[in-house]
Structure formats: structure tokens, C-alpha cells
Write a protein that holds these residues in place. Sequence first.
Motif, PDB file in Angstrom:
ATOM      1  N   TYR A 108       0.814  -1.220   0.000  1.00 37.14           N
ATOM      2  CA  TYR A 108       0.000   0.000   0.000  1.00 37.14           C
ATOM      3  C   TYR A 108       0.847   1.269   0.000  1.00 37.14           C
ATOM      4  O   TYR A 108       0.397   2.337  -0.438  1.00 37.14           O
ATOM      5  CB  TYR A 108      -0.923   0.010   1.224  1.00 37.14           C
ATOM      6  CG  TYR A 108      -0.217   0.356   2.519  1.00 37.14           C
ATOM      7  CD1 TYR A 108      -0.160   1.676   2.974  1.00 37.14           C
ATOM      8  CD2 TYR A 108       0.438  -0.624   3.272  1.00 37.14           C
ATOM      9  CE1 TYR A 108       0.508   1.999   4.149  1.00 37.14           C
ATOM     10  CE2 TYR A 108       1.100  -0.301   4.437  1.00 37.14           C
ATOM     11  CZ  TYR A 108       1.139   1.000   4.875  1.00 37.14           C
ATOM     12  OH  TYR A 108       1.811   1.331   6.027  1.00 37.14           O
ATOM     13  N   MET A 109       2.093   1.169   0.498  1.00 41.15           N
ATOM     14  CA  MET A 109       2.940   2.356   0.628  1.00 41.15           C
ATOM     15  C   MET A 109       3.218   3.010  -0.721  1.00 41.15           C
ATOM     16  O   MET A 109       3.367   4.235  -0.807  1.00 41.15           O
ATOM     17  CB  MET A 109       4.265   1.989   1.303  1.00 41.15           C
ATOM     18  CG  MET A 109       4.140   1.599   2.755  1.00 41.15           C
ATOM     19  SD  MET A 109       5.767   1.214   3.453  1.00 41.15           S
ATOM     20  CE  MET A 109       5.344   0.960   5.179  1.00 41.15           C
ATOM     21  N   ALA A 110       3.300   2.195  -1.770  1.00 43.67           N
ATOM     22  CA  ALA A 110       3.620   2.737  -3.095  1.00 43.67           C
ATOM     23  C   ALA A 110       2.579   3.736  -3.553  1.00 43.67           C
ATOM     24  O   ALA A 110       2.896   4.695  -4.274  1.00 43.67           O
ATOM     25  CB  ALA A 110       3.752   1.605  -4.106  1.00 43.67           C
ATOM     26  N   GLU A 111       1.333   3.555  -3.116  1.00 43.19           N
ATOM     27  CA  GLU A 111       0.267   4.492  -3.476  1.00 43.19           C
ATOM     28  C   GLU A 111       0.046   5.529  -2.381  1.00 43.19           C
ATOM     29  O   GLU A 111      -0.086   6.726  -2.660  1.00 43.19           O
ATOM     30  CB  GLU A 111      -1.028   3.728  -3.749  1.00 43.19           C
ATOM     31  CG  GLU A 111      -2.115   4.588  -4.377  1.00 43.19           C
ATOM     32  CD  GLU A 111      -1.694   5.196  -5.709  1.00 43.19           C
ATOM     33  OE1 GLU A 111      -2.040   6.385  -5.949  1.00 43.19           O
ATOM     34  OE2 GLU A 111      -1.007   4.522  -6.508  1.00 43.19           O
ATOM     35  N   SER A 112       0.014   5.064  -1.127  1.00 38.29           N
ATOM     36  CA  SER A 112      -0.308   5.979  -0.023  1.00 38.29           C
ATOM     37  C   SER A 112       0.741   7.066   0.154  1.00 38.29           C
ATOM     38  O   SER A 112       0.422   8.195   0.537  1.00 38.29           O
ATOM     39  CB  SER A 112      -0.461   5.189   1.279  1.00 38.29           C
ATOM     40  OG  SER A 112      -1.577   4.334   1.223  1.00 38.29           O
ATOM     41  N   TYR A 113       2.007   6.733  -0.093  1.00 35.57           N
ATOM     42  CA  TYR A 113       3.089   7.698   0.093  1.00 35.57           C
ATOM     43  C   TYR A 113       3.742   8.057  -1.246  1.00 35.57           C
ATOM     44  O   TYR A 113       4.906   8.453  -1.304  1.00 35.57           O
ATOM     45  CB  TYR A 113       4.159   7.139   1.046  1.00 35.57           C
ATOM     46  CG  TYR A 113       3.613   6.553   2.331  1.00 35.57           C
ATOM     47  CD1 TYR A 113       2.476   7.080   2.942  1.00 35.57           C
ATOM     48  CD2 TYR A 113       4.218   5.460   2.938  1.00 35.57           C
ATOM     49  CE1 TYR A 113       1.964   6.544   4.110  1.00 35.57           C
ATOM     50  CE2 TYR A 113       3.710   4.919   4.117  1.00 35.57           C
ATOM     51  CZ  TYR A 113       2.581   5.459   4.698  1.00 35.57           C
ATOM     52  OH  TYR A 113       2.081   4.917   5.854  1.00 35.57           O
ATOM     53  N   LYS A 114       2.978   7.922  -2.299  1.00 35.22           N
ATOM     54  CA  LYS A 114       3.516   8.086  -3.652  1.00 35.22           C
ATOM     55  C   LYS A 114       4.238   9.419  -3.824  1.00 35.22           C
ATOM     56  O   LYS A 114       3.676  10.472  -3.551  1.00 35.22           O
ATOM     57  CB  LYS A 114       2.383   7.980  -4.661  1.00 35.22           C
ATOM     58  CG  LYS A 114       2.847   7.955  -6.116  1.00 35.22           C
ATOM     59  CD  LYS A 114       1.666   7.714  -7.045  1.00 35.22           C
ATOM     60  CE  LYS A 114       2.121   7.639  -8.491  1.00 35.22           C
ATOM     61  NZ  LYS A 114       0.967   7.384  -9.397  1.00 35.22           N
ATOM     62  N   GLY A 115       5.482   9.321  -4.245  1.00 34.18           N
ATOM     63  CA  GLY A 115       6.275  10.513  -4.508  1.00 34.18           C
ATOM     64  C   GLY A 115       7.085  11.019  -3.341  1.00 34.18           C
ATOM     65  O   GLY A 115       7.864  11.972  -3.479  1.00 34.18           O
TER      66      GLY A 115
END
Length: 303
Positions: A108-115
Motif C-alpha cells: 500500500y505504501m507505493a500508493e499511499s506515500y507516492k512521490g
Amino acid sequence: MNNEHQVLIPVPALFSFEECLWFLNRNYDDCLHIIKGDTIFKALEVGDEMLLVAIKEHAGFLELDILKGEPTQENKAYLVDYVREWFDMDTNIQPFYDLLKADGRIAYMAESYKGLRMIGISNLFEAICWCIIGQQINLSFAYKVKRRLVEHYGKRIDHENESYYVFPEPEVLAAADPDLLKEMQFSKQKSDYVIGIARAFANGSIDKEAIRALPSFEARKKALTDHKGIGVWTANYVLMKSLQEPGGIPHGDIGLLNALSNHNIIQDRSETGKIEALFQQFAGWESYLVFYLWRSLTVKVLE
């Protein structure tokens, strides 16, 4: 703002200034920058000159506006290099995201903390002192102690009723008064460490570029831990945050262990084998994994 005082940095793929700004503004009283709305204000010393820069994102660029100081080509080049390093803008983090997505526990981190990028501390001396200040105290109190140190010993630049500080130079803290540090709530041990490390920087015993030039991660770590006050945790932290070492893992960090437990990666802090197995999956991206696990400890409140 006169364009002469502005410089633009193209924003790379998978970069979110909003995420980086939020991470820098998690309700901690950091004395080395001020965030107002969508803009960060920071003082920097370039040679013998103090600059104040405002940084915001607009239309695919970071806009750097020099509010105080001369907009020379040299100063602009320094600011660009500093900001690119500060926000780790030259790293392609897609391979890290690919690894995240392969592990269901943290995908989920790839989307939740994207960028979100690794927020660095360019000044190696500052990074080490920050670790010493933070030993065995909570983060909020550590920021208070840091502010006392910086406001007394650091240079400042004033603008529109605000004061902006840079971290004190090693030569200044090398001559710091231990009694004054005690009044700032430094323990005797921390006071001795900070003054000792300051003297090591002042006499060249510790030098960022010399450490960077060493042939291996272990050699760079040893060059740091050879100095009193720099333990393995501190060495790993500053290698991660100041020298962009991908293998910097501050093992034993309470926040890291809590995050690993929160994600059911470990049930007990003694399960070092499970921790090692996870980091082996992220070879070359260990420090980014640590940073994202730290990020997971704080929930962003939507306004």
C-alpha cells in the motif's frame, strides 16, 4: 518576484512535493525551516553569504525564489544542487516501488506515500549533532533542545518579522561553553560529544567528502564510529540521511521496530532473522524502506 531572483527545477517522475512538505511539517518545531501553506522557507549559508530561499511547486517545477542574498549564478547553482540533494530528486525510485508492490504487507505504501523522497540532511555535522541531541529523549523535546542550540550559536537572517537560522559551524561549537549547554538541558555526556565532534570537524578529522571517497560502506561506517559519540546507530543514520547510502539501516531503532511490528513483519523485537530477510528483499533500497516505515508511524489528518 523578479525572474532574476528565481530558479526552476523540473520535477522528476514519482516526486510529490506535497508529501515531502508534509513530512517536514509533522507538528515538530524544527528551527531550520519554516513552512507556510505550500511554501518552505529556508536559510542557507553559501561561502560567507546568508541566503533566504522560498521553495514551492508550480506547473511541474520547483520554484526557488531568493528572498534575501545576491542572485548570482554561483548562488543559484548552489541552491539547485542543495534542493536536488535535500529532496533526493535525482533518484529513480520506480525499482523501490516495484519491490514494495511485491510484498502484500507493505504494498500500500507505493500508493499511499507516492512521490515521497528521502529527506536528507546535507550537513554531515548537523546530522551527527542531531543524533546526539536525540539520544534517550523523545522527539518533541529533542527539537526544543536543538532550537536552543541553534538560536544561540547559529547565524540568522531576518525577513518580514521572522528569523531564519542555519546550523552552527563546527568551529563555533568546538568552543561552546559546557555550562551553557547544560542550561540548554544537554547532559554532560552529550555536551562532551557535541564539542568533541565539533573539534573533529574543525580540525579535519571528520570530513564528508573524505568519508564519501572511502571504498566501502563498512569503511565509511568505521570512519564515523572511530569517534567518541558516534555509535553504530548514529553512523547508519547519517550515512543514510547525509551521504545517501542505500544500505543505511539504523538497526534497533524503536520507531523502525514498532513499524515492523505494526505490519506483522515481526511479533517480537528479537526476531532479527525476519528483519534481515525483509531487508534482503530490498537490497539497494534498505534506507528507503526504513524511511517509508518511519513514515507509516504518523497518520496524515485530512483537512
